[in-house]
Scaffold this active site. Structure first.
Site, short mmCIF file in Angstrom:
data_model
loop_
_atom_site.label_atom_id
_atom_site.label_comp_id
_atom_site.label_asym_id
_atom_site.label_seq_id
_atom_site.Cartn_x
_atom_site.Cartn_y
_atom_site.Cartn_z
N ASN A 1 0.85 -1.19 0.00
CA ASN A 1 0.00 0.00 0.00
C ASN A 1 0.89 1.24 0.00
O ASN A 1 2.12 1.14 0.04
CB ASN A 1 -0.98 -0.01 1.18
CG ASN A 1 -0.27 0.05 2.51
OD1 ASN A 1 0.44 1.00 2.81
ND2 ASN A 1 -0.43 -1.00 3.31
N LYS B 1 -11.73 -1.83 18.39
CA LYS B 1 -10.38 -2.37 18.55
C LYS B 1 -9.89 -2.31 19.99
O LYS B 1 -8.84 -2.83 20.31
CB LYS B 1 -9.41 -1.61 17.66
CG LYS B 1 -9.77 -1.70 16.18
CD LYS B 1 -8.57 -1.66 15.31
CE LYS B 1 -8.95 -1.83 13.86
NZ LYS B 1 -7.83 -2.24 13.04
O1 C5P Z 1 -8.87 -1.31 10.49
P1 C5P Z 1 -7.87 -0.28 10.10
O2 C5P Z 1 -6.74 -0.83 9.26
O3 C5P Z 1 -8.46 0.95 9.49
O4 C5P Z 1 -7.26 0.19 11.50
C1 C5P Z 1 -6.21 1.06 11.58
C2 C5P Z 1 -5.50 0.91 12.90
O5 C5P Z 1 -5.36 -0.45 13.25
C3 C5P Z 1 -4.08 1.43 12.81
O6 C5P Z 1 -3.70 1.86 14.09
C4 C5P Z 1 -3.31 0.19 12.37
O7 C5P Z 1 -1.93 0.28 12.69
C5 C5P Z 1 -4.02 -0.89 13.15
N1 C5P Z 1 -4.04 -2.20 12.51
C6 C5P Z 1 -3.33 -3.23 13.06
N2 C5P Z 1 -3.36 -4.49 12.49
C7 C5P Z 1 -4.11 -4.71 11.39
C8 C5P Z 1 -4.85 -3.65 10.81
C9 C5P Z 1 -4.77 -2.42 11.40
O8 C5P Z 1 -2.63 -3.05 14.07
N3 C5P Z 1 -4.13 -5.92 10.86
#
Ligand code: C5P
Length: 413
Positions: free
Chosen positions: A227, A359
């Site tokens: 990404n 989360k």
């Molecule tokens: O769900 P999303 O990717 O939008 O969430 C973003 C947050 O979750 C960020 O803090 C990212 O570092 C963390 N994240 C994570 N592990 C993942 C996906 C996102 O720690 N697999």
């Protein structure tokens, strides 16, 4: 010693957000602040934020009859020990030098019998323009104290003198002027921001864990899913935390960035590797998950290059990656302050609020990535907490990092 009373006039420039930090610093040092915001100042910082930070009414207009009756503009300046103009824009300095009084701020400045300190902040060319130089000299001849701006990269992308000095340095200047003894003044190291001021630094003795950058999810030994995350915001947070005295572990996905001074960096590629490195780095007092972790990886990675076949493209089955943030939130080593990031292109704050709960993070830093934030040098963020949202104006990622780190330190107490 009685608390110094500051009348703070906030002009309209990108550095106006630092006036909020200045209000917090003055309050922390035991001072009182009453804020006046110019019309253009309100475009950069809301009177509501300044009222909340100063715990006093904020004045914006000369034509507010209610306030004129209760608190005349002359009286407003008479009740202060010092009038501070911060940021003092080129326009405000010009009006002050010319004696123009066409709004509340400039009328107060012309009417005051109190010492005035102007803290300029503007583009380097505006600062170096002969008109501004002449105005500054005129003001100094009037007895007004005009601080020298700092030199460095500017919000507009240029480099040179014109940056607003750090709020701590402004406070030290104010305290010295008023003969006020403060914690930061008696500290002989406080004037030297790059010097290790040891236990005086706000995150001294803390361990801060930061994730940054993208993850690469291998499809086969030569291809991967990636990404556009540059890692700049996460690296800036790691740097700011180290400058604030923390021990910093930075778990970084593949990026082209230098390791910040004083930071221990662990390089990883995939989400699974990042999850493992994070678990190994715990415990931490603060964890800031800035990484743009890929949501999925290839379910059936074989280690062999996938061949082009005549029968059409391969079907790539995906498996869900571990959610590192949610795992840390639910784990036994949960840091005292757990912060996630949310990159959104619409309904930024609402999605961030949902994400915070889903989360199990304490704060979510929401950023609108509909522009060129990814890979860019500036960011506009909202700090979404359990009972409030603090919105910062667009600013360089380094400044976002410094403000966040000070907020983290405040939250830990
Ligand atoms: O769900 P999303 O990717 O939008 O969430 C973003 C947050 O979750 C960020 O803090 C990212 O570092 C963390 N994240 C994570 N592990 C993942 C996906 C996102 O720690 N697999």
């Amino acid at each position: 010693m009685t608390a110094p009373r500051i009348l703070l006039i906030v002009g309209g420039g990108i550095a106006a957000y630092k006036a909020c930090e200045l209000v917090r610093t003055i309050r922390k040092e035991g001072g009182e602040v009453t804020c006046v915001v110019t019309d253009s100042g309100t475009k950069f910082v809301t009177p509501m934020s300044l009222a909340a930070l100063s715990e006093r009414p904020v004045y914006t207009t000369l034509w507010d009859l209610k306030n004129e009756a209760e608190m005349g503009h002359i009286q407003l300046s008479r009740q202060a020990d010092l009038v501070v103009v911060c940021p003092a824009t080129a326009d405000l300095l010009a009006k002050m030098a010319a004696g123009i009084a066409d709004d509340l701020a400039t009328t107060l400045l012309l009417a005051t019998d109190k010492p005035v300190l102007a803290v300029p902040a503007m583009n380097v060319r505006m600062w170096q323009h002969p008109a501004t130089m002449r105005n500054v000299q005129t003001l100094r001849d009037f007895g007004i104290d005009v601080m020298e701006p700092d030199e460095g990269p500017m919000a507009c992308g240029e480099y040179g003198p014109g940056r607003l000095p750090d709020p701590t340095a402004i406070w030290q200047h104010i305290a010295r002027k008023l003969g006020h003894s403060s914690a930061s003044l008696v500290d002989p190291l406080a004037d030297q921001p790059d010097f290790d001021a040891g236990t005086h630094r706000s995150l001294h003795g803390r361990h801060v864990l930061v994730t940054a950058g993208p993850t690469w999810e291998p499809i086969d030994p030569v291809r991967y899913i990636a990404n556009r995350s540059s890692g700049k915001q996460g690296f800036a947070i790691a740097a700011a935390a180290a400058q604030a005295g923390a021990r910093v572990t930075l778990v970084a996905g593949p990026v082209h960035l230098e390791t910040p001074i004083g930071v221990e960096r662990i390089d990883v590629e995939s989400a699974v590797q990042m999850a493992e490195a994070v678990q190994n780095a715990l415990p931490a007092d603060i964890a800031v998950m800035v990484a743009a972790v890929a949501d999925w990886r290839i379910a059936s990675y074989t280690g062999q290059k996938i061949k082009k076949r005549g029968s059409g493209p391969p079907a790539l089955a995906l498996a869900e990656n571990p959610d590192i943030l949610a795992t840390v939130a639910a784990g036994p080593n949960r840091p005292a302050l757990l912060v996630g990031f949310a990159a959104e292109t619409q309904d930024v704050i609402r999605y961030a609020q949902e994400k915070r709960l889903r989360k199990g993070a304490d704060w979510i830093i929401a950023n609108d990535v509909s522009g060129d934030v990814m890979g860019g040098d500036a960011n506009t963020v909202h700090i979404v907490r359990d009972n409030d949202v603090i919105s910062l104006p667009e600013m360089p990622k380094e400044d976002v990092a410094r403000i966040l780190v000070e907020r983290f330190a405040d939250a830990l107490g």
